[in-house]
Write a protein that holds these residues in place. Structure first.
Motif, PDB file in Angstrom:
ATOM      1  N   ALA A  27       0.824  -1.215   0.000  1.00  0.00           N
ATOM      2  CA  ALA A  27       0.000   0.000   0.000  1.00  0.00           C
ATOM      3  C   ALA A  27       0.852   1.255   0.000  1.00  0.00           C
ATOM      4  O   ALA A  27       0.605   2.205  -0.751  1.00  0.00           O
ATOM      5  CB  ALA A  27      -0.928  -0.009   1.218  1.00  0.00           C
ATOM      6  N   VAL A  28       1.898   1.264   0.837  1.00  0.00           N
ATOM      7  CA  VAL A  28       2.698   2.479   0.965  1.00  0.00           C
ATOM      8  C   VAL A  28       3.537   2.714  -0.299  1.00  0.00           C
ATOM      9  O   VAL A  28       3.731   3.861  -0.722  1.00  0.00           O
ATOM     10  CB  VAL A  28       3.526   2.430   2.273  1.00  0.00           C
ATOM     11  N   GLU A  29       3.987   1.645  -0.936  1.00  0.00           N
ATOM     12  CA  GLU A  29       4.689   1.805  -2.222  1.00  0.00           C
ATOM     13  C   GLU A  29       3.738   2.324  -3.301  1.00  0.00           C
ATOM     14  O   GLU A  29       4.090   3.208  -4.082  1.00  0.00           O
ATOM     15  CB  GLU A  29       5.316   0.482  -2.675  1.00  0.00           C
ATOM     16  N   ALA A  30       2.541   1.769  -3.320  1.00  0.00           N
ATOM     17  CA  ALA A  30       1.556   2.216  -4.319  1.00  0.00           C
ATOM     18  C   ALA A  30       1.202   3.689  -4.127  1.00  0.00           C
ATOM     19  O   ALA A  30       0.831   4.372  -5.091  1.00  0.00           O
ATOM     20  CB  ALA A  30       0.289   1.358  -4.231  1.00  0.00           C
ATOM     21  N   GLN A  31       1.348   4.176  -2.893  1.00  0.00           N
ATOM     22  CA  GLN A  31       1.037   5.572  -2.589  1.00  0.00           C
ATOM     23  C   GLN A  31       2.247   6.502  -2.739  1.00  0.00           C
ATOM     24  O   GLN A  31       2.170   7.672  -2.365  1.00  0.00           O
ATOM     25  CB  GLN A  31       0.460   5.679  -1.176  1.00  0.00           C
ATOM     26  N   GLY A  32       3.368   5.979  -3.254  1.00  0.00           N
ATOM     27  CA  GLY A  32       4.476   6.867  -3.596  1.00  0.00           C
ATOM     28  C   GLY A  32       5.744   6.729  -2.776  1.00  0.00           C
ATOM     29  O   GLY A  32       6.679   7.519  -2.947  1.00  0.00           O
ATOM     30  N   ALA A  33       5.814   5.722  -1.879  1.00  0.00           N
ATOM     31  CA  ALA A  33       7.055   5.524  -1.126  1.00  0.00           C
ATOM     32  C   ALA A  33       8.169   5.084  -2.068  1.00  0.00           C
ATOM     33  O   ALA A  33       7.940   4.296  -2.994  1.00  0.00           O
ATOM     34  CB  ALA A  33       6.845   4.468  -0.043  1.00  0.00           C
ATOM     35  N   ASP A  34       9.378   5.576  -1.830  1.00  0.00           N
ATOM     36  CA  ASP A  34      10.522   5.205  -2.660  1.00  0.00           C
ATOM     37  C   ASP A  34      11.222   3.970  -2.108  1.00  0.00           C
ATOM     38  O   ASP A  34      11.612   3.078  -2.855  1.00  0.00           O
ATOM     39  CB  ASP A  34      11.514   6.373  -2.721  1.00  0.00           C
ATOM     40  N   PRO A 210      -5.770   3.555   2.147  1.00  0.00           N
ATOM     41  CA  PRO A 210      -4.363   3.959   2.014  1.00  0.00           C
ATOM     42  C   PRO A 210      -4.149   5.375   1.487  1.00  0.00           C
ATOM     43  O   PRO A 210      -3.016   5.859   1.516  1.00  0.00           O
ATOM     44  CB  PRO A 210      -3.803   2.931   1.022  1.00  0.00           C
ATOM     45  N   ALA A 211      -5.190   6.041   1.041  1.00  0.00           N
ATOM     46  CA  ALA A 211      -5.009   7.374   0.443  1.00  0.00           C
ATOM     47  C   ALA A 211      -4.263   8.347   1.358  1.00  0.00           C
ATOM     48  O   ALA A 211      -3.420   9.115   0.878  1.00  0.00           O
ATOM     49  CB  ALA A 211      -6.366   7.954   0.018  1.00  0.00           C
ATOM     50  N   PRO A 212      -4.515   8.332   2.679  1.00  0.00           N
ATOM     51  CA  PRO A 212      -3.750   9.240   3.550  1.00  0.00           C
ATOM     52  C   PRO A 212      -2.234   9.005   3.503  1.00  0.00           C
ATOM     53  O   PRO A 212      -1.464   9.945   3.694  1.00  0.00           O
ATOM     54  CB  PRO A 212      -4.311   8.944   4.952  1.00  0.00           C
ATOM     55  N   TYR A 213      -1.804   7.765   3.231  1.00  0.00           N
ATOM     56  CA  TYR A 213      -0.363   7.515   3.095  1.00  0.00           C
ATOM     57  C   TYR A 213       0.200   8.383   1.973  1.00  0.00           C
ATOM     58  O   TYR A 213       1.250   9.008   2.125  1.00  0.00           O
ATOM     59  CB  TYR A 213      -0.069   6.043   2.778  1.00  0.00           C
ATOM     60  N   GLY A 214      -0.499   8.388   0.859  1.00  0.00           N
ATOM     61  CA  GLY A 214      -0.054   9.185  -0.285  1.00  0.00           C
ATOM     62  C   GLY A 214      -0.065  10.669   0.010  1.00  0.00           C
ATOM     63  O   GLY A 214       0.868  11.400  -0.349  1.00  0.00           O
ATOM     64  N   GLU A 215      -1.116  11.120   0.703  1.00  0.00           N
ATOM     65  CA  GLU A 215      -1.197  12.546   1.065  1.00  0.00           C
ATOM     66  C   GLU A 215      -0.038  12.919   1.996  1.00  0.00           C
ATOM     67  O   GLU A 215       0.575  13.984   1.835  1.00  0.00           O
ATOM     68  CB  GLU A 215      -2.539  12.828   1.758  1.00  0.00           C
ATOM     69  N   ASN A 216       0.262  12.042   2.947  1.00  0.00           N
ATOM     70  CA  ASN A 216       1.346  12.316   3.898  1.00  0.00           C
ATOM     71  C   ASN A 216       2.714  12.337   3.206  1.00  0.00           C
ATOM     72  O   ASN A 216       3.553  13.194   3.496  1.00  0.00           O
ATOM     73  CB  ASN A 216       1.344  11.260   5.006  1.00  0.00           C
ATOM     74  N   ILE A 217       2.926  11.390   2.291  1.00  0.00           N
ATOM     75  CA  ILE A 217       4.191  11.342   1.547  1.00  0.00           C
ATOM     76  C   ILE A 217       4.346  12.602   0.689  1.00  0.00           C
ATOM     77  O   ILE A 217       5.409  13.232   0.666  1.00  0.00           O
ATOM     78  CB  ILE A 217       4.275  10.064   0.676  1.00  0.00           C
ATOM     79  N   ARG A 218       3.273  12.988   0.027  1.00  0.00           N
ATOM     80  CA  ARG A 218       3.319  14.181  -0.824  1.00  0.00           C
ATOM     81  C   ARG A 218       3.576  15.431   0.008  1.00  0.00           C
ATOM     82  O   ARG A 218       4.290  16.348  -0.424  1.00  0.00           O
ATOM     83  CB  ARG A 218       2.040  14.323  -1.648  1.00  0.00           C
ATOM     84  N   ALA A 219       3.002  15.479   1.199  1.00  0.00           N
ATOM     85  CA  ALA A 219       3.188  16.658   2.062  1.00  0.00           C
ATOM     86  C   ALA A 219       4.661  16.831   2.450  1.00  0.00           C
ATOM     87  O   ALA A 219       5.201  17.941   2.452  1.00  0.00           O
ATOM     88  CB  ALA A 219       2.313  16.540   3.310  1.00  0.00           C
ATOM     89  N   ILE A 220       5.327  15.711   2.756  1.00  0.00           N
ATOM     90  CA  ILE A 220       6.758  15.762   3.105  1.00  0.00           C
ATOM     91  C   ILE A 220       7.566  16.169   1.874  1.00  0.00           C
ATOM     92  O   ILE A 220       8.449  17.032   1.935  1.00  0.00           O
ATOM     93  CB  ILE A 220       7.251  14.398   3.648  1.00  0.00           C
ATOM     94  N   ARG A 221       7.248  15.557   0.728  1.00  0.00           N
ATOM     95  CA  ARG A 221       7.990  15.840  -0.510  1.00  0.00           C
ATOM     96  C   ARG A 221       7.802  17.302  -0.924  1.00  0.00           C
ATOM     97  O   ARG A 221       8.772  17.993  -1.281  1.00  0.00           O
ATOM     98  CB  ARG A 221       7.482  14.901  -1.619  1.00  0.00           C
ATOM     99  N   ASP A 222       6.544  17.770  -0.866  1.00  0.00           N
ATOM    100  CA  ASP A 222       6.256  19.143  -1.292  1.00  0.00           C
ATOM    101  C   ASP A 222       6.941  20.162  -0.379  1.00  0.00           C
ATOM    102  O   ASP A 222       7.379  21.221  -0.827  1.00  0.00           O
ATOM    103  CB  ASP A 222       4.738  19.395  -1.301  1.00  0.00           C
ATOM    104  N   ALA A 223       7.019  19.837   0.930  1.00  0.00           N
ATOM    105  CA  ALA A 223       7.668  20.759   1.871  1.00  0.00           C
ATOM    106  C   ALA A 223       9.150  20.944   1.535  1.00  0.00           C
ATOM    107  O   ALA A 223       9.728  21.996   1.809  1.00  0.00           O
ATOM    108  CB  ALA A 223       7.517  20.226   3.299  1.00  0.00           C
ATOM    109  N   CYS A 224       9.751  19.904   0.935  1.00  0.00           N
ATOM    110  CA  CYS A 224      11.187  19.966   0.612  1.00  0.00           C
ATOM    111  C   CYS A 224      11.445  20.543  -0.779  1.00  0.00           C
ATOM    112  O   CYS A 224      12.597  20.800  -1.133  1.00  0.00           O
ATOM    113  CB  CYS A 224      11.797  18.556   0.681  1.00  0.00           C
ATOM    114  N   ALA A 225      10.404  20.700  -1.560  1.00  0.00           N
ATOM    115  CA  ALA A 225      10.578  21.101  -2.978  1.00  0.00           C
ATOM    116  C   ALA A 225      11.116  22.535  -3.072  1.00  0.00           C
ATOM    117  O   ALA A 225      10.787  23.374  -2.256  1.00  0.00           O
ATOM    118  CB  ALA A 225       9.262  20.991  -3.717  1.00  0.00           C
TER     119      ALA A 225
END
Length: 225
Positions: A27-34, A210-225
């Protein structure tokens, strides 16, 4: 596995549903985990016990990408082969876990895995200066190891020192502990490229939602962009 310094989010399964690890990894990989980060604790080097090589072997088929195994154990050397055989891509040992970290890193690479070395908050960057030509990753602990969900300890200056020491060597700088959208940019801007996040990724979601996993991952990524 070719080296790149782009930002990678590595959710720690310490914050996942222990009864559902395989599905959580998928689930977490499908939501964008590297990467998927596995925190191994022994109740001796750190005050907590988590999982061993058999857990890594069980979840390996459910992980398409990198399985990043962080050994918070002492002694380390007797267990390296078992974790390598379980499918670990990276095996990270603590510089504080024993007197012969050089030998440990040789053994990790000899077993076919990428070698990582971890530094507790009180350990200076200089502790790994003589090891940089035999590691693939330096993990900077931004909490005292042993438990998930702790508050971030600012190690930005240490990360910047390590980044300067590493130069153009193909070595990842990983941050483990208290990573959130607020703290992630501090270490990313200083030179870190792998961010381990537990509750900051798994919070609010589940295998069935699992959608919140993706939102959380994106939030961390976007904060670093």
């Amino acid at each position: 596995m070719s080296f790149d310094r782009s930002l990678k989010i590595a959710p720690s399964i310490l914050s996942a549903d222990f009864a559902n690890f395989g599905a959580e990894c998928e689930a977490v990989e499908a939501q964008g985990a590297d990467w998927v980060h596995v925190d191994v604790m022994d109740g001796h080097f750190v005050p907590n016990i988590t999982f061993g090589p058999s857990t890594c072997k069980a979840i390996r088929p459910h992980i398409k990408g990198v399985m990043d195994v962080h050994l918070m154990i002492a002694p380390v050397d007797p267990y390296i082969e078992a974790f390598a055989e379980s499918g670990a891509d990276f095996i990270t040992a603590h510089v504080e876990a024993g007197p012969h970290i050089h030998r440990t890193l040789q053994a990790i690479r000899g077993a076919g895995a990428k070698a990582g070395v971890a530094l507790n908050p009180a350990t200076p960057a200089s502790a790994v200066e003589e090891l940089l030509d035999m590691v693939d990753l330096v993990c900077v602990m931004t909490v005292n190891p042993g438990f998930g969900g702790q508050s971030f300890i600012d190690m930005t200056a240490k990360v910047a020192k390590l980044r300067a020491m590493i130069g153009d060597r193909p070595i990842h700088i990983e941050i483990d502990g208290g990573v959130t959208p607020a703290t992630a940019p501090l270490v990313a801007n200083a030179g870190a490229d792998v961010l381990v996040a537990g509750s900051a990724v798994f919070g609010g979601g589940s295998v069935s939602n699992p959608a919140p996993y993706g939102e959380n991952i994106r939030a961390i990524r976007d904060a670093c962009a």
